[in-house]
Design a protein around this motif. Structure first.
Motif, PDB file in Angstrom:
ATOM      1  N   VAL A  16      -4.376   7.065  -3.033  1.00  9.34           N
ATOM      2  CA  VAL A  16      -3.839   6.005  -2.182  1.00  9.34           C
ATOM      3  C   VAL A  16      -4.113   4.699  -2.909  1.00  9.34           C
ATOM      4  O   VAL A  16      -5.237   4.469  -3.381  1.00  9.34           O
ATOM      5  CB  VAL A  16      -4.500   6.012  -0.791  1.00  9.34           C
ATOM      6  CG1 VAL A  16      -4.128   4.744  -0.018  1.00  9.34           C
ATOM      7  CG2 VAL A  16      -4.076   7.244  -0.005  1.00  9.34           C
ATOM      8  N   ALA A  27      -4.306   2.125   5.110  1.00 11.48           N
ATOM      9  CA  ALA A  27      -4.320   2.882   3.852  1.00 11.48           C
ATOM     10  C   ALA A  27      -5.608   3.692   3.735  1.00 11.48           C
ATOM     11  O   ALA A  27      -5.590   4.870   3.339  1.00 11.48           O
ATOM     12  CB  ALA A  27      -4.181   1.928   2.667  1.00 11.48           C
ATOM     13  N   TYR A  41      -5.470   6.624   6.193  1.00 12.20           N
ATOM     14  CA  TYR A  41      -4.647   7.712   5.672  1.00 12.20           C
ATOM     15  C   TYR A  41      -5.421   8.505   4.612  1.00 12.20           C
ATOM     16  O   TYR A  41      -5.392   9.743   4.599  1.00 12.20           O
ATOM     17  CB  TYR A  41      -3.362   7.147   5.064  1.00 12.20           C
ATOM     18  CG  TYR A  41      -2.428   8.214   4.511  1.00 12.20           C
ATOM     19  CD1 TYR A  41      -1.445   8.785   5.309  1.00 12.20           C
ATOM     20  CD2 TYR A  41      -2.540   8.658   3.188  1.00 12.20           C
ATOM     21  CE1 TYR A  41      -0.605   9.776   4.820  1.00 12.20           C
ATOM     22  CE2 TYR A  41      -1.721   9.648   2.688  1.00 12.20           C
ATOM     23  CZ  TYR A  41      -0.740  10.198   3.505  1.00 12.20           C
ATOM     24  OH  TYR A  41       0.081  11.183   3.012  1.00 12.20           O
ATOM     25  N   ALA A  42      -6.110   7.775   3.736  1.00  6.13           N
ATOM     26  CA  ALA A  42      -6.893   8.432   2.684  1.00  6.13           C
ATOM     27  C   ALA A  42      -8.012   9.282   3.279  1.00  6.13           C
ATOM     28  O   ALA A  42      -8.302  10.387   2.808  1.00  6.13           O
ATOM     29  CB  ALA A  42      -7.468   7.391   1.732  1.00  6.13           C
ATOM     30  N   ASN A  83      -6.565  12.481   4.836  1.00  4.15           N
ATOM     31  CA  ASN A  83      -5.984  13.416   3.872  1.00  4.15           C
ATOM     32  C   ASN A  83      -6.884  13.684   2.666  1.00  4.15           C
ATOM     33  O   ASN A  83      -6.433  14.253   1.667  1.00  4.15           O
ATOM     34  CB  ASN A  83      -4.635  12.875   3.390  1.00  4.15           C
ATOM     35  CG  ASN A  83      -3.591  12.861   4.489  1.00  4.15           C
ATOM     36  OD1 ASN A  83      -2.943  13.861   4.764  1.00  4.15           O
ATOM     37  ND2 ASN A  83      -3.439  11.709   5.148  1.00  4.15           N
ATOM     38  N   PRO A 131      -3.624  12.677  -7.346  1.00  2.85           N
ATOM     39  CA  PRO A 131      -3.155  11.979  -6.139  1.00  2.85           C
ATOM     40  C   PRO A 131      -4.088  10.849  -5.753  1.00  2.85           C
ATOM     41  O   PRO A 131      -5.311  10.950  -5.900  1.00  2.85           O
ATOM     42  CB  PRO A 131      -3.159  13.091  -5.084  1.00  2.85           C
ATOM     43  CG  PRO A 131      -4.218  14.042  -5.542  1.00  2.85           C
ATOM     44  CD  PRO A 131      -4.156  14.020  -7.042  1.00  2.85           C
ATOM     45  N   VAL A 185      -9.101   6.207  -3.049  1.00  2.00           N
ATOM     46  CA  VAL A 185      -8.396   4.928  -2.912  1.00  2.00           C
ATOM     47  C   VAL A 185      -8.650   4.081  -4.157  1.00  2.00           C
ATOM     48  O   VAL A 185      -9.792   3.965  -4.612  1.00  2.00           O
ATOM     49  CB  VAL A 185      -8.861   4.147  -1.664  1.00  2.00           C
ATOM     50  CG1 VAL A 185      -8.163   2.782  -1.591  1.00  2.00           C
ATOM     51  CG2 VAL A 185      -8.590   4.939  -0.394  1.00  2.00           C
ATOM     52  N   THR A 223       0.851  -1.191   0.000  1.00  2.00           N
ATOM     53  CA  THR A 223       0.000   0.000   0.000  1.00  2.00           C
ATOM     54  C   THR A 223       0.884   1.237   0.000  1.00  2.00           C
ATOM     55  O   THR A 223       2.042   1.186   0.408  1.00  2.00           O
ATOM     56  CB  THR A 223      -0.920   0.029   1.237  1.00  2.00           C
ATOM     57  OG1 THR A 223      -0.106  -0.032   2.423  1.00  2.00           O
ATOM     58  CG2 THR A 223      -1.886  -1.141   1.227  1.00  2.00           C
ATOM     59  N   THR A 259       0.600   9.052  -7.680  1.00  2.00           N
ATOM     60  CA  THR A 259      -0.242   9.825  -8.591  1.00  2.00           C
ATOM     61  C   THR A 259      -0.489   9.006  -9.848  1.00  2.00           C
ATOM     62  O   THR A 259       0.362   8.204 -10.264  1.00  2.00           O
ATOM     63  CB  THR A 259       0.401  11.180  -8.972  1.00  2.00           C
ATOM     64  OG1 THR A 259       1.682  10.942  -9.579  1.00  2.00           O
ATOM     65  CG2 THR A 259       0.561  12.064  -7.765  1.00  2.00           C
ATOM     66  N   LYS A 307       0.971   5.815  -1.322  1.00  2.00           N
ATOM     67  CA  LYS A 307       0.363   6.916  -2.050  1.00  2.00           C
ATOM     68  C   LYS A 307       1.158   7.154  -3.324  1.00  2.00           C
ATOM     69  O   LYS A 307       2.360   6.876  -3.390  1.00  2.00           O
ATOM     70  CB  LYS A 307       0.303   8.183  -1.205  1.00  2.00           C
ATOM     71  CG  LYS A 307       1.638   8.740  -0.770  1.00  2.00           C
ATOM     72  CD  LYS A 307       1.455  10.019   0.053  1.00  2.00           C
ATOM     73  CE  LYS A 307       2.795  10.592   0.491  1.00  2.00           C
ATOM     74  NZ  LYS A 307       2.635  11.861   1.246  1.00  2.00           N
ATOM     75  N   LEU A 350      -8.195  11.792   0.309  1.00  2.00           N
ATOM     76  CA  LEU A 350      -7.682  11.209  -0.925  1.00  2.00           C
ATOM     77  C   LEU A 350      -8.552  10.034  -1.378  1.00  2.00           C
ATOM     78  O   LEU A 350      -9.152   9.340  -0.548  1.00  2.00           O
ATOM     79  CB  LEU A 350      -6.245  10.709  -0.726  1.00  2.00           C
ATOM     80  CG  LEU A 350      -5.167  11.779  -0.524  1.00  2.00           C
ATOM     81  CD1 LEU A 350      -3.846  11.125  -0.137  1.00  2.00           C
ATOM     82  CD2 LEU A 350      -5.000  12.614  -1.789  1.00  2.00           C
TER      83      LEU A 350
END
Length: 283
Positions: free
Chosen positions: A118, A142, A145-146, A149, A116, A153, A107, A111, A109, A151
């Protein structure tokens, strides 16, 4: 005499070269012998039936994310032996040495064409990408974190299911990963699942089936229990294409079937469609 000797050596050399050039691989789906060079050139896609073969996580990364953009999470996390399964630690040490992996999923991060994301990728070389305590923990982290932030997945799934060597601890990962997906969803995060060959068992029954958008590669196996188990349970003959991606798409279980050569562009389009654009460059 020397001329005869030269001809023998020349013949042997040419035969080896010719054999090397004509190495073949048998497609698991259509059983056709395909030139290995052509098969690898197509990133392990059968040119005869379009079956999409298995890739390692590094191979998948190389054709999916922007070069040099991947930053791995939880690099050194390895599994213990929670139920003292005989020789489990030794078996894992052997597989780590052979594959260079610490467990069945990576896993991190990255682009994708600047957007961007994850990303998680399961690798069937590690105990058939079975989901044990480490795989479940890495996937849950993971998503966390996403969520923190904001983000999206993208998760590439490929698994035989839960890891029996970890017993109930393995089964707990189904609830843990599903909970992490729910928290990500509650925060408005986008989750795209890409099912690759095979996606089965507890992985299918948890996070793999919870994507906002569920994609599959052509001809791959998707299901929960095995074909023979189901047939013996319901006492009926199943269709020939049962549990293949095309069957699942027809029944509405997955949203899209995307060829490998188009996967990167498709993911990029979906990410941008949902507002995940590349960050603006400072002037």
């Amino acid at each position: 005499m020397f001329e005869d000797f030269f001809n023998v050596v020349k013949k042997r050399f040419n035969s080896d070269s010719e054999e090397e050039e004509h190495k073949t691989v048998k497609c698991p789906r259509c059983q056709t012998n395909v030139l290995l060079e052509r098969y690898e050139e197509l990133h392990r896609v059968c040119p005869n039936c379009n079956y999409h073969g298995r890739l390692s996580c590094k191979e998948r990364l190389s054709i999916t994310v922007d070069k040099g953009s991947f930053q791995e999470f939880d690099v050194d996390m390895i599994s213990g032996n929670p139920i003292n399964f005989p020789e489990y630690c030794e078996k894992q040490a052997e597989i780590r040495e052979k594959t260079g992996l610490k467990d069945s999923v990576i896993t991190g991060k990255a682009t994708i064409k600047g957007s961007p994301v994850v990303i998680g990728i399961m690798d069937s070389r590690y105990m058939m990408a079975s989901m044990g305590s480490v795989a479940g923990e890495k996937i849950a982290r993971a998503f966390e974190y996403a969520t923190e932030n904001s983000l999206p997945v993208v998760m590439f799934t490929a698994s035989g299911g839960a890891r029996m060597q970890e017993g109930i601890v393995s089964l707990m990962q189904m609830a843990k990963t599903s909970g992490a997906v729910k928290l990500h969803s509650d925060k408005g995060g986008l989750y795209i699942t890409v099912m690759t060959d095979p996606t089965t068992g507890g992985v299918t029954a948890s996070f793999a089936s919870l994507g906002d958008i569920i994609i599959a590669e052509p001809k791959v196996l998707i299901g929960f229990a095995g074909r023979r188990v189901i047939e013996s349970t319901i006492k009926q003959k199943l269709p020939d294409d049962f549990q293949l991606a095309e069957f699942q798409h027809e029944k509405g279980f997955i949203d899209m079937i995307v060829e490998r050569k188009k996967m990167r562009s498709t993911l990029s389009h979906l990410l941008k469609l949902h507002g995940y654009y590349p960050p603006e460059k400072e002037v």
